[in-house]
Design a protein around this motif. Structure first.
Motif, PDB file in Angstrom:
ATOM      1  N   LEU A 113      40.584 -44.763  13.439  1.00  8.83           N
ATOM      2  CA  LEU A 113      40.944 -45.055  11.184  1.00  8.83           C
ATOM      3  C   LEU A 113      39.089 -46.331  10.973  1.00  8.83           C
ATOM      4  CD1 LEU A 113      42.683 -46.412   9.377  1.00  8.83           C
ATOM      5  CD2 LEU A 113      43.138 -48.267  10.245  1.00  8.83           C
ATOM      6  N   VAL A 114      38.889 -47.227  11.690  1.00  6.11           N
ATOM      7  CA  VAL A 114      37.795 -48.106  11.342  1.00  6.11           C
ATOM      8  C   VAL A 114      36.179 -46.756  11.166  1.00  6.11           C
ATOM      9  CG1 VAL A 114      36.045 -49.467  12.013  1.00  6.11           C
ATOM     10  CG2 VAL A 114      38.497 -50.202  12.238  1.00  6.11           C
TER      11      VAL A 114
ATOM     12  N   ILE B 100      36.915 -44.907   7.588  1.00  7.86           N
ATOM     13  CA  ILE B 100      36.893 -45.990   6.731  1.00  7.86           C
ATOM     14  C   ILE B 100      35.714 -45.995   6.869  1.00  7.86           C
ATOM     15  CG2 ILE B 100      37.753 -48.302   5.506  1.00  7.86           C
ATOM     16  CD1 ILE B 100      39.912 -48.428   6.659  1.00  7.86           C
ATOM     17  N   LEU B 101      34.533 -46.925   7.560  1.00  9.86           N
ATOM     18  CA  LEU B 101      33.097 -47.032   7.780  1.00  9.86           C
ATOM     19  C   LEU B 101      32.893 -45.685   7.299  1.00  9.86           C
ATOM     20  CD1 LEU B 101      31.382 -49.185   8.089  1.00  9.86           C
ATOM     21  CD2 LEU B 101      31.047 -48.810  10.973  1.00  9.86           C
TER      22      LEU B 101
ATOM     23  N   THR C 168      32.643 -45.134   3.756  1.00  9.25           N
ATOM     24  CA  THR C 168      32.006 -46.448   3.022  1.00  9.25           C
ATOM     25  C   THR C 168      30.494 -45.857   2.756  1.00  9.25           C
ATOM     26  OG1 THR C 168      33.683 -47.611   3.850  1.00  9.25           O
ATOM     27  CG2 THR C 168      31.725 -48.643   2.599  1.00  9.25           C
TER      28      THR C 168
END
Lengths: 322, 538, 282, 286
Positions: free
Chosen positions: D259-260, D263-264, D267
């Motif tokens: 998940l991280v 998203i990272l 971004t």
């Protein structure tokens, strides 16, 4: 100055229109929830008469428009109706919960302002260094990429497992004394604060970098002014508008209730009030808390829009930043 | 070192080993019985007085506020039971012990005479009278609360003298005492209620061990010790704080760090998750049980076919359901909760002998066209979602496609109970099992339990058995009626009992020592809290 | 340390800028692209030198290098720069430190940028910017003095303009303010890099005239980067033509831009003549 | 090319050479590929089959261990990646189409039309994302439809606003004016000139909206309002994993890491795109 004044009046008018719009959305959305309110409060075992009686008691048998009118006029006077579940006026419960939410918000916000802004300025100024830029971007990116529910759950477990000066399991009985409140909220505020901090640092850094490419900064360099002077007089003020806007969004978000963090840590704030209210279809509670969140957002943003026009006069002149 | 501590250590080591070798939570890490009928007993050597904090998962939330007669959830019963006392109480073997009634007699099948304890007084200092008792029962019988349906065919209540109250039933009703033993039948201060001095919906005035000081909805309750309680000497808890903490993980954290002495958990894995935390974990066998509704009343539904309903019922492997979704901390049950005396044996049910292949055959034979069926659960109790997924797999194997729909409670009730006929194919839920097998069975008669009319038909034979079960008092005959009742319910397959709902309780032995029954009928893990003993004061 | 302390010898000689053998390159995506390839330049006190050439010919790089204003991505590989008595870069590669460069830019060189409006801080009233700029230089300025300086660039109601924000004045007026700010500091050398590029033709002539007049009035040496050849011919005394990082021709404007010797210059002059305009400044 | 940038100016490296961007692209691409392959060929096994012991640690048979029902986590994770990405991407696609249509018309037309649109957008914008999402889920009932709708409603306001602003800027450029004067029909102008003018804004905002979508999905799942069982999603797996953090940390850390990471990556890609595509003026003041 006339532009600023006109801008201010326009913003206030827009604020009024937006507030009206949100109140309509909230009120009617709540009534669109399937299952009505009585299933939960009365339980499935209730009789038809009981349902009728309850509807009458809370004025839910009246035409919807009449209900809306009562609600809006009441809300303006600070009367948000009575919780269907606790049968206590919602405002009474809000009065107990708001200080908690506000304290939590201020704590997280101060992390954003006291650490995030300087960090953003520093990394923004150093962004000419390529590796430093990438690093700053990654760290800030990581901060906004770790969802609160992950960080919160991990923090909850870690802190409760090691003997620490923070207690995480008894926030339900938070009292209003500021000192205990602040102490109890350190951990949730840190979880919230990390996101706010990272987001603020990111925006500040971007804003600073955007100012640095502007010709007037080059002109100041060409005048032989010192970096300190340039940053103080020509960069910070110019970079502050997007940062202010972000801080406004963050504040509003925090004041509306940091729903997830409040739920994870069982903090008796406005956000958790809304979640329990929604779960029970407690109309008055949902309406009041969601309205509160929206009002916080609208008012804070209007104030900040006006503030932005004072910081940067072009905002008012351009007439429509948002 | 006392027995309990070494047990804790043993459980800890066991859990550690299991985690270490990858056995996971399949084996219970909970305490076994330390005394017949008890998972824990209070340590008599702890004599300190002091405040205690307890955390529970949800708050009472009835429209009737604090009126115990309108209470419908187990949590309300537990909380109200701290303040209100009942005439009789239920013991660990589901026998009955004196409460506000010091004794009772039953001159004939339909008459009960209770002698009340005149030393009891309400927390405003007024002594309990027979009028309070008679008034309370009258009020309960005439009220709209759901317990009016459980108290049975009460015809009249009369006071015989200053100490005796006589209740006349219109027909024999064996679960009468069991119904009296739960807090909706708690004795109210009728004098104050009738004079309007006390609004029972917003205030509490009882004879019990505690006095309510404050209640903030969904936040906390604060109780103080009732000094006028007739057994006040046994109560060592000076102040009792009950925090409402919605998240399992937060309650786990609180128990781990010692900010609560006692907490309950809806996730059975709390047993293994807290195994090495210093808390002692208990798995109470509750008479509460999960059921699956199979809606046979919706127009044009294949489920109108009883054979298909029965086949679906038979396709559900209850033991596997318990093992997968409830970490093995549960057991199959018929409509009479299997841990109550006289209950039918779930292994003897007609559906139990069919087996997976047999069920698949029955489904095929029923002419079921393969149309997917929906299965509703509500999302405030995550284990229902887990169970639904297991059932989905089991039915899949039997050739039935199931779509799970998770709804919030209100939407769930809207579709299962408020809409008639119910707007669903199947749904999961649970009932409190109470303290007598004949009680919960009443919900299978839609004429008594109007809420089940949305999905269950009214069957004369079944209604007859339900009445018979309530009236029969001779144990052997009762057992036979129960067995027949269980089988009939199983055949109709409209509201199908599945497995018991485990009650997971964690106790911090450094803070509190108390009794905990191995079996519980009213979901009341706070039952023995009044006699619990704080370990270290302060 | 010899850099930056060359003293006033240059000034005595009347030499304001002295560049020899200057080579510079931009590093883009790890590769060098040369910008200057051995430039020799001398500017004497009081002259008005025009540097002309196409985009990318290196004229701006040269102008920036004089004040030590090159971007980080641009590095000097050889040559010597001496500006207004400061050795910006010595022959051995030693460079003046940041403080020396700042002092140079603060006290002796002034730049006028291309986009006048953008070179003013948008969040600050004109008067405040003006006084801040002067304060940095060590000479505080009263409102009256600012008004005077604004009046000198033919701003009609200076006391009003002083209280305005940059976005409230026209581009031409903004450039006059920028010029006033530059000249008020009485630099020895004024470097104007296409100072009128963003203005319309009418205002352009006026502003250029103003710069030249002020430069004469205050005996400021003017170095003007442009590709507006007719304007250079009209306002400058001497011209330097650059192409691909080299100076291909230099001399009095009358010679260089009217009868160019070098083929490139001829091409350049003809090209502009063919357009039939005075050049659009871009 | 003029080089007027001076000493303090940063020079942006070419985006395609940006190692961070490349890494982010690889991570995201790999995740998409894995999810796609797993959806077509269930190489890791069935995501719903209850087969193993409960909460067993990673092993050869169950590379990421099993969950609380005894299902192998790996196929569930792969399914979850797919579901999360599909749900978020669907929502963002809808947002993009809606916002482009509304934003372009409003931005080009200006006047009362734009004002009206902006006021409606303001109303939506006034609700904090997660609150709006929960409200939507409560009204529509938890599930994919609610999640997608929630993400759309959360992301539409900002995107409409940005696109309208950009469209208004483009609408005043010379080539649009000349197109209008020379009689080009309105739809053609909108399509040919304005749409291409807002492309950059759309790409950047779309990327950010995607990460918002993933966060909203996660938040909803955490509060029990996410996708329907037995389907998994990253948010749901993280929520389930958080419950078993003590006994089975792999259940939390595997989905949380994915998940991280996603998203990272998104971004980072968004940042790089913005640096490359979006004119700077839009971020400072219009």
């Amino acid at each position: 100055m006339r532009a600023v004044l006109r801008w201010t009046l326009t913003r206030l008018l827009i604020m009024a229109v937006t507030l009206l719009g949100t109140s309509v959305v909230i009120f009617f959305a709540v009534r669109q929830m399937p299952g009505g309110y009585e299933s939960v409060v009365l339980g499935p075992l209730a009789s038809e008469e009981q349902r009728q009686a309850a509807a009458e008691r809370y004025g839910l048998d009246q035409p919807v428009l009449v209900q809306y009118w009562h609600w809006v006029t009441g809300a303006v006077q600070g009367d948000f109706g009575i919780s269907l579940v606790s049968q206590v006026p919602v405002i009474q419960e809000l009065a107990l919960r708001l200080p908690v939410t506000v304290t939590l918000a201020l704590m997280a916000l101060s992390a954003a302002v006291l650490i995030g802004v300087p960090l953003g300025v520093l990394t923004g100024l150093r962004s000419t260094s390529r590796s430093g830029g990438a690093l700053g971007r990654t760290v800030a990116g990581l901060g906004i990429s770790v969802p609160e529910f992950v960080l919160g759950s991990v923090a909850l477990f870690v802190v409760s497992s090691v003997a620490s000066c923070f207690s995480v399991g008894n926030l339900a009985s938070l009292s209003g004394e500021p000192a205990t409140l602040v102490r109890a909220l350190v951990l949730p505020a840190a979880v919230l604060g990390l996101y706010c901090l990272a987001a603020t640092a990111r925006t500040t850094r971007d804003a600073v970098m955007n100012v640095l490419v502007e010709p007037h900064v080059t002109a100041a360099v060409a005048r032989g002014e010192t970096p300190g002077h340039i940053v103080r007089h020509h960069v910070l003020r110019n970079a502050s508008v997007p940062v202010l806007t972000l801080l406004g969004t963050i504040t509003a978000y925090l004041l509306g209730g940091a729903v997830i963090v409040e739920t994870v840590f069982n903090i008796p704030g406005v956000g958790s009030y809304m979640v329990t209210g929604l779960g029970r279809h407690d109309y008055a509670v949902v309406q009041a808390t969601v309205l509160l969140a929206a009002v916080a957002f609208i008012v804070i943003n209007t104030v900040l829009d006006i503030a932005a026009s004072l910081v940067d006069p072009r905002v008012a002149a351009a007439g429509g930043r948002r | 070192m006392n027995v309990r501590q070494s047990c804790t250590a043993a459980a800890g080591i066991l859990a550690l080993t299991l985690t270490g070798c990858g056995g996971g939570g399949a084996e219970p890490a909970a305490q076994a019985e330390v005394e017949p009928g008890y998972l824990a007993v209070a340590d008599d050597t702890a004599t300190a007085e002091g405040p205690v904090t307890v955390q529970v998962d949800y708050d009472s939330q009835e429209d009737g506020g604090l009126d115990p007669q309108l209470a419908t959830t187990a949590r309300s019963w537990s909380l109200f039971g701290l303040v209100y006392e009942t005439l009789v109480t239920v013991d660990a073997e589901f026998g009955f012990q004196p409460g506000l009634a010091t004794s009772w007699e039953q001159p004939d099948e339909t008459t009960y005479i209770f002698t009340i304890d005149t030393s009891a007084q309400f927390s405003n200092g007024r002594a309990l009278t027979v009028d309070d008792v008679a008034g309370t029962l009258e009020r309960l019988k005439d009220g709209v609360g759901v317990w009016a349906g459980q108290i049975g065919p009460v015809d009249s209540v009369e006071t015989l003298d200053d100490t005796r109250v006589q209740v006349n039933l219109s027909e024999p009703y064996t679960p009468f005492l069991a119904a009296l033993a739960n807090s909706p039948a708690g004795i109210l201060p009728m004098e104050e209620i009738e004079s309007g001095q006390v609004d029972i919906a917003t205030e509490m005035l009882g004879t019990g061990p505690f006095v309510m000081e404050s209640h903030r909805q969904d936040q906390n309750w604060v109780f103080s010790r009732h000094d006028g309680y007739r057994h006040a000497g046994d109560v060592l808890i000076t102040e009792l704080r009950v925090d409402i903490v919605g998240e399992d993980a937060t309650r786990q954290a609180a128990l781990r760090e010692g900010s609560t002495a006692l907490a309950n958990f809806s996730n059975v894995d709390a047993l293994s998750l807290l195994a090495n935390s210093g808390a002692t974990m208990y798995s109470q066998q509750q008479s509460d049980f999960y059921y699956i509704l199979i809606n046979g009343l919706r127009e044009d539904s294949p489920l109108n076919d009883q054979d298909l309903r029965f086949a679906l019922n038979a396709a559900i492997d209850r033991q596997a359901l318990s093992n997968s979704a409830l970490a093995g901390e549960s057991a199959p049950t018929g409509v009479t909760p299997s841990n109550l005396p006289g209950a039918c044996d779930p292994a003897d049910l007609p559906s139990a002998g069919v087996g997976a292949e047999g069920a698949a055959g029955l489904i095929e034979a029923s002419g079921y066209d393969g149309e997917p069926l929906d299965l509703l659960v509500y999302n405030s109790e995550p284990v229902l979602g887990q169970m639904a997924q297991v059932i989905q797999q089991q039915l899949e194997a039997a050739g039935v496609t199931v779509n799970i729909e998770q709804l919030d409670t209100a939407a769930y009730y809207e579709r299962t109970h408020s809409t008639v006929p119910g707007n669903f194919d199947m749904a999961l839920g649970w009932y409190a099992g109470y303290g007598d097998p004949a009680m919960v069975t009443r919900w299978w008669n839609p004429d008594i339990a109007g809420f089940s009319a949305a999905f269950a038909g009214s069957h004369e034979d079944l209604n007859g058995l339900i009445d018979q079960a309530a009236a029969e008092s001779e144990p052997a005959a009762r057992e036979q009626v129960f067995t027949e009742l269980c089988h009939t319910v199983d055949e109709y397959s409209e509201m199908v009992p599945l497995v018991h709902r485990p009650g997971i309780v964690g106790l911090n032995p450094d803070l509190l020592t108390m009794d905990l029954a191995a079996n519980e009928g009213y979901g009341d893990f706070l039952r023995y809290l009044p006699t619990a003993r704080p370990v270290s004061a302060g | 340390m010899t850099a930056g302390t060359a003293g006033t010898a240059g000034e005595k000689d009347g030499v304001i800028v002295s560049v020899t053998g200057l080579a510079a390159a931009y590093r883009v995506r790890g590769e060098d692209s040369p910008a200057l390839a051995g430039v020799d330049l001398r500017v004497d006190a009081g002259e008005r030198l025009g540097i002309v050439g196409e985009s990318g010919s290196g004229k701006t790089t040269l102008a920036l290098a004089l004040g030590g204003m090159l971007p980080r991505s641009c590095h000097l590989s050889a040559g010597r720069i001496e500006s207004c008595g400061t050795t910006v870069r010595g022959a051995g590669g030693e460079t003046a430190d940041a403080a020396q460069l700042r002092a140079l830019r603060r006290e002796r060189i002034a730049f006028i940028a291309q986009d006048p409006a953008a070179s003013l801080d948008p969040t600050m009233r004109i008067g405040r910017q003006f006084s801040l700029a002067m304060r940095a230089q060590g000479t505080p300025m009263t409102d009256a003095a600012i008004d005077e300086a604004l009046a000198a660039v033919r701003i009609e109601r200076p006391d009003e303009v002083r209280r305005l924000y940059p976005h409230q004045i026209s581009g031409g007026m903004a450039q006059r303010v920028a010029i006033a700010m530059a000249v008020a500091r009485r630099p020895q050398l004024l470097i104007a890099d296409e100072p009128t590029a963003a203005l319309d033709a009418e205002v352009r002539t006026e502003v250029l005239g103003l710069i030249v007049r002020l430069a004469e009035e205050h005996r400021i040496t003017l170095l003007w980067v442009s590709h507006d050849i007719p304007a250079v011919r009209r306002w400058c005394t001497r011209a330097v033509v650059m192409n691909e990082g080299r100076i291909v021709e230099e001399g009095p404007v009358g010679t260089v831009l009217v009868e160019p010797e070098h083929a490139y210059t001829r091409q350049l002059v003809n090209a502009l003549r063919a357009e039939g305009t005075e050049g659009d400044g871009r | 090319m003029r080089r007027l940038d001076l000493a303090v100016l940063r020079r942006r490296p070419g985006a395609s050479r940006d190692p961070l961007m490349v890494a982010a692209g690889i991570v995201l691409g790999l995740l998409c590929l894995l999810a796609l392959v797993a959806a077509l060929v269930p190489f890791a096994g069935s995501p719903t089959e209850i087969s193993g012991p409960r909460l067993s640690p990673p092993s050869w048979e169950y590379p990421l261990g099993t969950d609380s029902l005894g299902r192998s986590l790996l196929p569930r994770l792969l399914e979850g990646i797919g579901v999360t990405l599909v749900v978020s991407a669907t929502a963002v696609l809808i947002t993009a189409v809606l916002s482009t249509a509304i934003g372009i018309v409003a931005g080009y037309a200006g006047g009362w039309l734009r004002e009206t649109v902006m006021r409606v957008v303001d109303v939506l914008y006034a609700f904090p994302a997660i609150i709006l999402a929960i409200l939507v889920a409560a009204v529509l009932g938890a599930g994919r439809v609610a999640t997608v709708s929630a993400i759309v409603l959360v992301t539409v306001p900002l995107m409409v606003r940005m696109i309208a602003a950009q469209a208004a800027t483009v609408a005043h450029r010379d080539f649009v004016t000349s197109a209008r004067i020379s009689g080009v029909r309105l739809p053609v102008i909108l399509y040919r000139h304005i749409l291409s003018g807002v492309g950059g804004t759309l790409a950047v905002q779309g990327t950010y909206a995607l990460s918002v979508g993933i966060l909203v999905e996660g938040g909803l799942s955490f509060l029990g309002q996410g996708v329907q069982l037995p389907q998994s999603s990253l948010g749901l797996l993280v929520q389930e994993g958080a419950v078993y953090m003590v006994a089975a940390p792999w259940l939390l850390f595997a989905p949380a890491a994915v998940l991280v990471a996603s998203i990272l990556s998104i971004t980072v890609i968004g940042d790089t795109l913005r640096d490359r595509l979006e004119p700077r003026e839009v971020r400072s003041l219009a």
